[in-house]
Design an enzyme around this catalytic site. Structure first.
Site, mmCIF file in Angstrom:
data_model
loop_
_atom_site.group_PDB
_atom_site.id
_atom_site.type_symbol
_atom_site.label_atom_id
_atom_site.label_comp_id
_atom_site.label_asym_id
_atom_site.label_seq_id
_atom_site.Cartn_x
_atom_site.Cartn_y
_atom_site.Cartn_z
ATOM 1 N N GLU A 60 116.989 83.303 -33.075
ATOM 2 C CA GLU A 60 118.414 83.645 -33.050
ATOM 3 C C GLU A 60 119.157 83.001 -34.220
ATOM 4 O O GLU A 60 119.939 83.666 -34.915
ATOM 5 C CB GLU A 60 119.066 83.188 -31.733
ATOM 6 C CG GLU A 60 118.570 83.918 -30.489
ATOM 7 C CD GLU A 60 117.342 83.280 -29.853
ATOM 8 O OE1 GLU A 60 116.579 82.602 -30.569
ATOM 9 O OE2 GLU A 60 117.133 83.474 -28.635
ATOM 10 N N CYS A 92 120.271 78.275 -28.168
ATOM 11 C CA CYS A 92 120.498 79.491 -28.955
ATOM 12 C C CYS A 92 121.596 80.345 -28.322
ATOM 13 O O CYS A 92 122.290 81.085 -29.016
ATOM 14 C CB CYS A 92 119.209 80.304 -29.059
ATOM 15 S SG CYS A 92 118.010 79.480 -30.093
ATOM 16 N N ARG A 192 91.683 88.272 -33.259
ATOM 17 C CA ARG A 192 91.425 86.889 -33.667
ATOM 18 C C ARG A 192 92.633 86.318 -34.419
ATOM 19 O O ARG A 192 93.018 85.170 -34.236
ATOM 20 C CB ARG A 192 90.201 86.818 -34.582
ATOM 21 C CG ARG A 192 88.903 87.140 -33.877
ATOM 22 C CD ARG A 192 87.714 86.967 -34.804
ATOM 23 N NE ARG A 192 86.481 87.318 -34.111
ATOM 24 C CZ ARG A 192 85.279 87.252 -34.633
ATOM 25 N NH1 ARG A 192 85.123 86.843 -35.883
ATOM 26 N NH2 ARG A 192 84.214 87.585 -33.921
ATOM 27 N N LEU A 212 82.772 83.409 -36.357
ATOM 28 C CA LEU A 212 83.926 83.657 -35.475
ATOM 29 C C LEU A 212 85.274 83.554 -36.182
ATOM 30 O O LEU A 212 86.305 83.376 -35.536
ATOM 31 C CB LEU A 212 83.909 82.721 -34.253
ATOM 32 C CG LEU A 212 82.662 82.763 -33.370
ATOM 33 C CD1 LEU A 212 82.778 81.721 -32.259
ATOM 34 C CD2 LEU A 212 82.472 84.148 -32.756
ATOM 35 N N GLU A 303 84.395 85.611 -26.038
ATOM 36 C CA GLU A 303 83.590 86.649 -26.674
ATOM 37 C C GLU A 303 82.116 86.507 -26.277
ATOM 38 O O GLU A 303 81.217 86.686 -27.087
ATOM 39 C CB GLU A 303 83.794 86.606 -28.187
ATOM 40 C CG GLU A 303 83.571 87.985 -28.789
ATOM 41 C CD GLU A 303 84.046 88.126 -30.229
ATOM 42 O OE1 GLU A 303 85.268 88.150 -30.442
ATOM 43 O OE2 GLU A 303 83.205 88.221 -31.115
ATOM 44 N N GLN A 310 80.497 86.298 -17.399
ATOM 45 C CA GLN A 310 80.365 86.342 -15.931
ATOM 46 C C GLN A 310 81.075 85.155 -15.279
ATOM 47 O O GLN A 310 81.782 85.303 -14.276
ATOM 48 C CB GLN A 310 78.860 86.317 -15.583
ATOM 49 C CG GLN A 310 78.536 86.397 -14.106
ATOM 50 C CD GLN A 310 78.771 87.804 -13.573
ATOM 51 O OE1 GLN A 310 78.462 88.766 -14.242
ATOM 52 N NE2 GLN A 310 79.336 87.900 -12.387
#
Ligand SMILES: NC(=O)c1ccc[n+]([C@@H]2O[C@H](COP(=O)([O-])OP(=O)(O)OC[C@H]3O[C@@H](n4cnc5c(N)ncnc54)[C@H](OP(=O)(O)O)[C@@H]3O)[C@@H](O)[C@H]2O)c1
Length: 368
Positions: A60, A92, A192, A212, A303, A310
């Site tokens: 803002e 703000c 990512r 990665l 990933e 699981q």
């Protein structure tokens, strides 16, 4: 005044703008403000603001500063309720009143107890007309990390997996098996670039030796923190992750003590250690996420591999699933994915489907 189509267009632009700093605003959400006023009978954007990198200043005040004298009498499109509390900067909501803003159109109410509803009250008490909940679902999606952190005291978790046509995620002992088109890989690198952490299990680190990082040209510095779930510290100091730990941070979630030889080697390589509790199956995930939250982490991509995916699903710690489905089969000797479009855990609904070259991408969100 009712909410108009023009209001929605401006809010959509503000929400898109927030993606620019997603993952770069520390413990603050990436919020945008757009100031619009009539100039010679035409609506003109006179100021734009985005939560700055690191979280301060807020959107803002940036927008008000850019607009200067033109801020007075304008409409402010804000993606989150303006803050109402004195932190390291004044509220703000007060700044909008002082700047003479005549109307505020907001997308979402801040769940932070110090702000919720109070920001709007300051605006209304200051004579500003306030419209709320404009494009709220889109803004909430962009701010999912912040909202999850406020509601559940843990980061927002996206499970991302690439599946072959026959529902496999790889082949044991074969390293990284190409499943999807480079186009899909580029798109997943965008995730990512806007996430705080990307997490994998140690078997994936050993099998694939991945880096990665975000490898989109120009966005390499937006790589997330890489995290490996590795109770026994099996990650080799000469792995791609450890070798690049001084350029892009690596956290190893482990139960090993600091006097362990591998602990010393990995720390020397620049890896950071996260001391974790364990269950019989591995690192205790809820506690690990809580610790990450304490470090200001708001978004995590999981990933894989199959065991880690699981485990996050079973613990009920996945908020969004992104499945990429490639055109080829891997065959009988492949590693089965823990889920597929046909076998989706209860509580998830499909929210998007898209094609990238020969691949499909399906997205699922946890329903309330
Ligand atoms: N297609 C894809 O999208 C994709 C993505 C990633 C990986 N992959 C493939 O997946 C394969 C590896 O999968 P994987 O299932 O064998 O292994 P994984 O999920 O990568 O790693 C499992 C290991 O992580 C450690 N771990 C620590 N905490 C855990 C927890 N809470 N729950 C589960 N594991 C935990 C355990 O080792 P410790 O007990 O030693 O800690 C466990 O044996 C590779 O072939 C790789 O190529 C495919």
């Amino acid at each position: 005044m009712a909410v108009s189509e023009f209001d929605r267009r401006m809010m959509a632009a503000a929400i898109r703008y927030t993606y620019r700093h997603l993952g770069r605003t520390g413990t603050n959400p990436s919020v945008a403000t757009i100031l619009v006023r009539d100039v010679d009978g035409m609506p003109v954007i006179v100021g734009r603001g985005l939560t700055a990198i690191g979280g301060r200043p807020h959107a803002e005040t940036e927008a008000i500063e850019e607009a200067g004298d033109l801020a007075a009498g304008s409409t402010a499109y804000v993606t989150l309720e303006p803050c109402a509390h004195h932190g390291s900067t004044p509220p703000c909501a007060d700044a909008l009143v002082s700047a003479g803003i005549s109307r505020v159109v907001a997308a979402t109410t801040d769940p932070d107890g110090r702000v919720s509803g109070l920001g709007y009250k300051i605006l209304e008490d200051g004579g500003i007309e306030v419209e709320t909940d404009v494009l709220a679902p889109a803004a909430m999606k962009a701010m999912a990390g912040y909202l999850t952190q406020r509601r559940f005291a843990r980061p927002h978790v996206t499970l991302k997996l690439a599946l072959s046509q026959d529902g496999k995620i790889g082949r044991k002992g074969s390293g990284q098996v190409p499943i999807t088109d480079p186009l899909s890989n580029h798109v997943s690198h965008l995730l990512r670039a806007t996430s705080d952490v990307i997490a994998i299990g140690i078997n994936t680190a050993l099998e694939d030796d991945p880096s990665l990082t975000c490898r989109l040209p120009g966005l390499e510095n937006r790589s997330p923190i890489r995290l490996v779930l590795d109770r026994e510290l099996r990650l080799p100091p000469d792995s791609a992750l450890a070798r690049s730990a001084r350029d892009y941070p690596v956290i190893i979630a482990t139960t090993k003590p600091p006097d362990d030889e591998r602990y010393r080697q990995l720390t020397q390589a620049g890896c950071q250690m996260l001391a974790c509790e364990e269950t019989e199956n591995g690192i205790a995930l809820p506690e690990m996420l809580e610790d990450l939250c304490g470090k200001g982490i708001m978004t995590v991509i999981v990933e894989g591999g199959a065991a880690v995916a699981q485990a996050f699903l079973e613990a009920g710690l996945v908020d969004r699933i992104r499945l990429y489905i490639g055109p080829e089969a891997i065959g009988e000797d492949g590693i089965a994915a823990p889920l597929s479009p046909e076998i989706m855990p209860a509580g998830f609904v499909k929210t998007a489907a898209a094609r990238f070259g020969p691949d499909w991408r399906f997205e699922y969100e946890r329903s309330e």
